[in-house]
Design a protein around this motif. Structure first.
Motif, PDB file in Angstrom:
ATOM      1  N   SER A 185      -8.148  49.892  46.087  1.00 24.50           N
ATOM      2  CA  SER A 185      -7.268  48.358  46.437  1.00 24.50           C
ATOM      3  C   SER A 185      -8.057  47.575  45.177  1.00 24.50           C
ATOM      4  O   SER A 185      -7.634  46.578  44.927  1.00 24.50           O
ATOM      5  CB  SER A 185      -7.188  47.829  47.710  1.00 24.50           C
ATOM      6  OG  SER A 185      -8.559  47.958  48.058  1.00 24.50           O
ATOM      7  N   ALA A 204      -3.823  55.986  50.891  1.00 23.84           N
ATOM      8  CA  ALA A 204      -2.646  55.774  50.311  1.00 23.84           C
ATOM      9  C   ALA A 204      -2.061  56.744  49.261  1.00 23.84           C
ATOM     10  O   ALA A 204      -0.677  56.587  49.330  1.00 23.84           O
ATOM     11  CB  ALA A 204      -3.132  54.583  49.184  1.00 23.84           C
ATOM     12  N   TYR A 236      -0.747  46.420  49.415  1.00 23.40           N
ATOM     13  CA  TYR A 236      -0.180  47.560  48.958  1.00 23.40           C
ATOM     14  C   TYR A 236       0.032  47.667  47.444  1.00 23.40           C
ATOM     15  O   TYR A 236      -0.062  48.711  47.012  1.00 23.40           O
ATOM     16  CB  TYR A 236       0.918  47.702  49.892  1.00 23.40           C
ATOM     17  CG  TYR A 236       0.702  48.487  51.037  1.00 23.40           C
ATOM     18  CD1 TYR A 236       0.802  49.779  51.234  1.00 23.40           C
ATOM     19  CD2 TYR A 236       0.288  47.955  52.126  1.00 23.40           C
ATOM     20  CE1 TYR A 236       0.789  50.711  52.245  1.00 23.40           C
ATOM     21  CE2 TYR A 236       0.436  48.727  53.529  1.00 23.40           C
ATOM     22  CZ  TYR A 236       0.429  50.072  53.511  1.00 23.40           C
ATOM     23  OH  TYR A 236       0.265  50.666  54.651  1.00 23.40           O
ATOM     24  N   ALA A 263       0.380  54.481  56.212  1.00 25.42           N
ATOM     25  CA  ALA A 263       0.327  55.196  54.849  1.00 25.42           C
ATOM     26  C   ALA A 263       1.165  56.683  54.970  1.00 25.42           C
ATOM     27  O   ALA A 263       1.732  57.172  54.043  1.00 25.42           O
ATOM     28  CB  ALA A 263      -0.993  55.573  54.332  1.00 25.42           C
ATOM     29  N   ASN A 296      -9.507  53.903  50.280  1.00 27.81           N
ATOM     30  CA  ASN A 296      -8.589  52.753  50.048  1.00 27.81           C
ATOM     31  C   ASN A 296      -9.191  51.588  49.771  1.00 27.81           C
ATOM     32  O   ASN A 296      -8.634  50.963  48.927  1.00 27.81           O
ATOM     33  CB  ASN A 296      -7.804  52.621  51.472  1.00 27.81           C
ATOM     34  CG  ASN A 296      -6.659  53.846  51.763  1.00 27.81           C
ATOM     35  OD1 ASN A 296      -6.520  54.485  50.896  1.00 27.81           O
ATOM     36  ND2 ASN A 296      -6.413  53.955  52.868  1.00 27.81           N
TER      37      ASN A 296
END
Length: 471
Positions: A83, A65, A34, A457, A79
């Motif tokens: 990330s 997200a 996260y 999310a 995502n």
């Protein structure tokens, strides 16, 4: 057959008594994911991917997200790329691999889409990490000459995680891995240029893993010897793979507890040199203006990627040992702001870069991939010379980030995106992933459930929080 052994493990792990330490480290991995995905969701290529895949957004049960609804595969893809964009995602050192980007992106999308419990979500993450890190070890180090492990073995990890969460049978699990073996890809040339492709490796691995798992659940079959077959993944992408490593300690010695969490926002190959320079500066209280020369001796495989004395733009700067070390010396760290235009053009940084010499150390090269070390020598203008051997990186299992340091990293990276209150609330949820009540975020009403859900999310306030805009 290797595939059967991997499936045997995965099916056992669906109901095994997981050690508390393993559950704890799985939650650490999710928190770290996260911390990477939130800032990554506000920049390219994630923002461009939202435009490119608009047909798959604002519907489905998974979430980006940014907070937008998405189909399972679109969430995994976007995502996954987000990330891996700001270079703060985790590392499994012995495989030269960033597992969180493909594995957790796939696991979260599958869990959201299927309404899985927090416990099952964590089990999927663990299975994905354990299988993919071992496959990575089995094909290293030769695999890393041309291939990007996050895109290749990451696809297996994503498939394993998604198949676990979607409730695959033994046969379905094998076919999910068998199919994804043909999808596994990612070439290193992608991050030796000023390009956006590298983050897409994590996104593609997450997406292809979900695709393979979803297909296997409906009966699509794959070649069960795709990993170790004569024309399979191992022989196609490495020299003399050691398949004994693919199952060694599986279900007993958990690799997820040995993950490296990044302490700098750039390529991990530069970390030992950054840490070494910062150690000398702290120990001897000099500034960058006092430096006459710097010699960095580290391992060849890393230098082949990060030895770039004239990086062009932020993407190349993240993979330049000269730039990242110089930035650390001038500003004391390498965080997100290290790659803003004013920093990229900073005269002080550029002056230090010209004073850096990089060499491949034979002994340190032989220690790769199990050790990532550097020898640093700094000479000052007044004639003083200092040397330091940095055997590990801050964040490695030998020098781990504490839970408190991981919380600080999360807060630093999440708070500018979410705001102080929302970031703190999400962090509390993440530390209690396996205990959460079901939350209907469309109404904001909590309802008790026997089945806790993963931190979704949906908890994020909006796609563009007040005062924040995609760039």
């Amino acid at each position: 057959m290797l595939m059967r052994q991997l499936a045997d493990y995965a099916i056992r792990e669906q109901s095994s008594a997981l050690p508390p330490e393993v559950i704890h480290h799985a939650k650490r991995a999710v928190i770290d994911w996260y911390a990477s995905v939130l800032p990554g969701s506000t920049v390219k290529p994630a923002t461009l991917l939202e435009e490119a895949f608009a047909e798959d957004l604002d519907r489905g049960r998974a979430r980006l997200a940014s907070g937008r609804r998405a189909t399972l595969r679109a969430a995994a893809l976007i995502n996954g790329a987000a990330s891996h964009s700001v270079e703060f995602d985790d590392i499994y050192r012995d495989a030269g691999y960033h597992p969180g980007s493909p594995v957790i992106s796939a696991a979260l999308a599958a869990a959201q889409a299927s309404g899985a419990s927090g416990e099952l979500f964590l089990r999927g993450v663990i299975v994905g990490y354990e299988i993919s890190t071992r496959l990575g070890e089995a094909i290293m180090p030769s695999h890393y000459k041309y291939w990007h492990t996050t895109g290749t073995v990451g696809a297996f990890g994503a498939a394993a995680a998604a198949a676990t969460i979607l409730g695959a049978s033994h046969e379905q699990f094998m076919h999910a891995l068998a199919t994804v073996g043909s999808f596994a890809s990612g070439l290193q040339q992608a991050f030796r240029s000023q390009a956006m492709t590298k983050p897409l490796h994590g996104g593609h691995a997450a997406d292809s893993g979900c695709c393979a798992a979803m297909a296997a659940m409906k009966g699509v079959t794959g070649a069960l010897d795709i990993i170790e077959g004569e024309a399979g993944f191992g022989n196609a992408t490495s020299l003399n793979p050691d398949w004994s490593k693919a199952t060694r300690g599986l279900g007993k010695d958990y690799h997820i507890v040995h993950v490296t969490f990044k302490n700098h926002g750039c390529c991990g190959h530069a970390f030992p040199s950054i840490d070494g320079v910062l150690h000398l500066q702290s120990a001897h209280s000099f500034t960058h203006k006092d430096v006459k020369s710097i010699k960095l001796a580290t391992y060849k495989t890393g230098l082949d990627i990060i030895d770039n004395a004239s990086p062009e733009g932020e993407y190349q700067a993240k993979f330049s040992i000269q730039y990242t070390v110089a930035h650390a010396l001038v500003y004391g760290s390498v965080r997100l702001n290290a790659f803003l235009p004013d920093r990229l053009n900073d005269a002080g940084i550029r002056a230090i870069m010209r004073k850096i010499e990089c060499v491949a150390d034979p002994e340190l090269s032989d220690g790769y991939p199990g050790q990532r070390a550097a020898r640093v020598q700094i000479e000052l203008e007044d004639g003083r010379k200092f040397t330091h051997f940095q055997p590990y990186r801050k964040g490695d299992p030998e020098l781990p980030l504490s839970d408190a340091e991981l919380n600080d990293k999360f807060t630093e990276l999440a708070q500018p995106v979410l705001g102080k209150s929302a970031a703190a609330g999400l962090l509390r949820q993440l530390w209690n992933t396996e205990k959460l009540l079901n939350v209907d975020y469309r109404t904001g009403n909590k309802r008790a459930s026997r089945r806790s859900v993963v931190p979704r999310a949906e908890v994020l306030p909006t796609a563009n929080p007040p005062g924040k805009h995609h760039v």
